[in-house]
Write a protein that holds these residues in place. Structure first.
Motif, PDB file in Angstrom:
ATOM      1  N   UNK A 116      44.728  97.200   6.843  1.00 55.72           N
ATOM      2  CA  UNK A 116      45.499  98.543   6.394  1.00 55.72           C
ATOM      3  C   UNK A 116      46.348  99.076   7.574  1.00 55.72           C
ATOM      4  N   UNK A 117      45.577  98.871   8.740  1.00 59.57           N
ATOM      5  CA  UNK A 117      46.440  99.268  10.132  1.00 59.57           C
ATOM      6  C   UNK A 117      47.820  98.405  10.252  1.00 59.57           C
ATOM      7  N   UNK A 118      47.790  97.230   9.844  1.00 60.60           N
ATOM      8  CA  UNK A 118      48.980  96.462  10.102  1.00 60.60           C
ATOM      9  C   UNK A 118      50.076  96.901   8.778  1.00 60.60           C
ATOM     10  N   UNK A 119      49.393  97.416   7.715  1.00 59.89           N
ATOM     11  CA  UNK A 119      50.374  97.869   6.825  1.00 59.89           C
ATOM     12  C   UNK A 119      50.897  99.039   7.323  1.00 59.89           C
ATOM     13  N   UNK A 120      50.287 100.092   7.616  1.00 58.24           N
ATOM     14  CA  UNK A 120      50.851 101.318   8.240  1.00 58.24           C
ATOM     15  C   UNK A 120      51.900 101.140   9.252  1.00 58.24           C
ATOM     16  N   UNK A 189      40.183 107.354  -6.348  1.00 58.51           N
ATOM     17  CA  UNK A 189      40.160 105.975  -6.130  1.00 58.51           C
ATOM     18  C   UNK A 189      40.183 105.733  -4.327  1.00 58.51           C
ATOM     19  N   UNK A 190      39.715 104.459  -4.140  1.00 55.59           N
ATOM     20  CA  UNK A 190      39.686 104.403  -2.716  1.00 55.59           C
ATOM     21  C   UNK A 190      41.125 104.487  -1.838  1.00 55.59           C
ATOM     22  N   UNK A 191      40.761 105.115  -0.481  1.00 56.49           N
ATOM     23  CA  UNK A 191      41.840 105.498   0.205  1.00 56.49           C
ATOM     24  C   UNK A 191      41.704 105.312   1.381  1.00 56.49           C
ATOM     25  N   UNK A 192      42.914 105.345   2.402  1.00 55.19           N
ATOM     26  CA  UNK A 192      42.695 105.326   3.979  1.00 55.19           C
ATOM     27  C   UNK A 192      43.617 106.110   4.534  1.00 55.19           C
ATOM     28  N   UNK A 203      51.980  97.226  -3.905  1.00 55.82           N
ATOM     29  CA  UNK A 203      51.637  95.898  -4.100  1.00 55.82           C
ATOM     30  C   UNK A 203      52.283  94.904  -3.029  1.00 55.82           C
ATOM     31  N   UNK A 204      53.272  95.265  -2.795  1.00 58.08           N
ATOM     32  CA  UNK A 204      54.173  94.045  -1.797  1.00 58.08           C
ATOM     33  C   UNK A 204      53.811  94.037  -0.419  1.00 58.08           C
ATOM     34  N   UNK A 205      53.591  95.150   0.186  1.00 53.83           N
ATOM     35  CA  UNK A 205      53.523  95.591   1.516  1.00 53.83           C
ATOM     36  C   UNK A 205      52.614  94.746   2.278  1.00 53.83           C
ATOM     37  N   UNK A 206      51.425  94.511   1.701  1.00 52.92           N
ATOM     38  CA  UNK A 206      50.350  94.012   2.121  1.00 52.92           C
ATOM     39  C   UNK A 206      50.507  92.483   2.892  1.00 52.92           C
ATOM     40  N   UNK A 207      51.432  91.712   2.091  1.00 63.17           N
ATOM     41  CA  UNK A 207      51.750  90.058   2.242  1.00 63.17           C
ATOM     42  C   UNK A 207      52.388  90.350   3.432  1.00 63.17           C
TER      43      UNK A 207
END
Length: 380
Positions: A116-120, A189-192, A203-207
């Motif tokens: 998640x930190x990389x996504x942010x 829902x799960x959240x950060x 959906x797309x940003x994680x990759x």
């Protein structure tokens, strides 16, 4: 283009003969039980993985898991389970199916929720470069109109663009084609935590984020089914290019990307050197789909056929071509795979009985590049 008829391997080797290591990336979607249609992508890229290893490349094969998304959250709500526990159970079942299909484990299997930190960080870079915007409620969207060249992977024009298939059109967006990078938290829902408030990745940003963190800014091969070309891979490409720098400040985002082995490039703005997309598994010439009622899981098929028969069926056609699932086709695949393995077993018995002469014959075949070892590896 995807219609290029040249051998993908010849093209790869002509561009990569000076590389000793390669990066291969693939998305895995946790489902209750993977459909037989999904088996094709995993088997196809397992064959490529094995071939590149056979050719002495040091391959970093990364297969990620989307372990939180709308579908998982909805299924968890229906069953009363925690979404992350549900996806963990799905991943365990997925691994069982991959073992049955004799697919080698990848080098890494990252999960979206572990990065998640990389996504942010990626989203912050995209916003800073002028290609995304946040809304007061905490949602963050990619601004498709801000990125020149959006659509070149799929061949779509800006006029053709529409919102991603997993995202309902939202009047708050600047354009219907804009897609979610970050979704504000909803009850249950799960959240950060994030700079925009609690939420979770789109959906797309994680990759894009996991590729950048684990494999670097440029990878050699990105694989998937042809249904992922748009919107998923198109949006992955856009995100990764947008994170590299703002086009409004003179940064060139328009470097050509290459689909299905049609050439390669090493300019710094490239995200993927080669996109490879496999064809569908059809039933009566229609894509295998739950909504059409022509849906079979991998385990449904393996109740009737040996796993290697299914593997043979899936690799017996060009990876981009559709394959039609029929009982006759599976029966033929079962017969042919048995014939090949019986022939290999008979040959091994003859060579063993020949003693030193058999050993010399095996060595001579290897020196001539005869690919018995490779054939056995690909078919398992």
């Amino acid at each position: 283009s995807s219609g290029n008829k040249h051998s993908i391997i010849a093209s790869l080797l002509s561009h990569w003969f000076w590389f000793s290591d390669l990066g291969l990336y693939l998305l895995a979607v946790p489902l209750p039980l993977p459909p037989a249609g999904h088996a094709r992508v995993y088997v196809a890229f397992d064959v490529l993985y094995r071939l590149l290893q056979h050719l002495q490349y040091d391959v970093q094969y990364v297969r990620n898991f989307t372990d939180v998304d709308d579908k998982i959250i909805n299924r968890a709500a229906e069953s009363g389970e925690d979404p992350l526990e549900l996806s963990a159970r799905f991943i365990t079942e997925f691994h069982k199916d991959m073992a049955d299909l004799a697919c080698l484990p990848p080098t890494l299997e990252p999960k979206a929720t572990d990065h998640i930190d990389a996504v942010i960080t990626t989203i912050q870079q995209i916003i800073a470069n002028g290609h995304a915007y946040s809304l007061p409620d905490g949602d963050v969207y990619f601004d498709v109109a801000s990125l020149p060249g959006y659509g070149r992977l799929s061949g779509r024009s800006q006029d053709d663009n529409r919102a991603g298939e997993r995202v309902a059109v939202d009047s708050r967006k600047r354009s219907p084609a804009d897609f979610a990078l970050w979704k504000a938290a909803k009850p249950g829902e799960p959240s950060w935590s994030s700079p925009w408030g609690p939420g979770r990745p789109g959906w797309h940003i994680e990759c894009s984020s996991m590729i950048s963190r684990l494999m670097g800014n440029v990878i050699d091969i990105h694989g998937g089914g042809r249904d992922l070309v748009f919107p998923h891979h198109e949006n992955e490409l856009a995100q990764s290019q947008a994170a590299a720098g703002p086009c409004s400040c003179g940064h060139d985002h328009t470097t050509k990307q290459h689909a299905d082995g049609n050439g390669g490039s090493d300019t710094p703005q490239d995200f993927v050197r080669y996109w490879l997309h496999n064809g569908f598994v059809n039933v009566d010439s229609e894509k295998m789909s739950k909504s059409l009622g022509n849906f079979f899981t991998i385990r449904d098929v393996l109740k009737l056929y040996h796993p290697l028969a299914l593997r043979w069926f899936l690799v017996n056609s060009h990876y981009r071509a559709p394959v039609n699932y029929t009982q006759k086709a599976l029966d033929e695949a079962s017969d042919r795979s048995y014939y090949v393995y019986q022939t290999l077993a008979d040959a091994a018995a003859v060579l063993a009985a020949a003693g030193d002469q058999g050993t010399a014959a095996v060595a001579a075949a290897g020196a001539r590049g005869v690919g018995v070892e490779l054939l056995s590896s690909v078919l398992c």
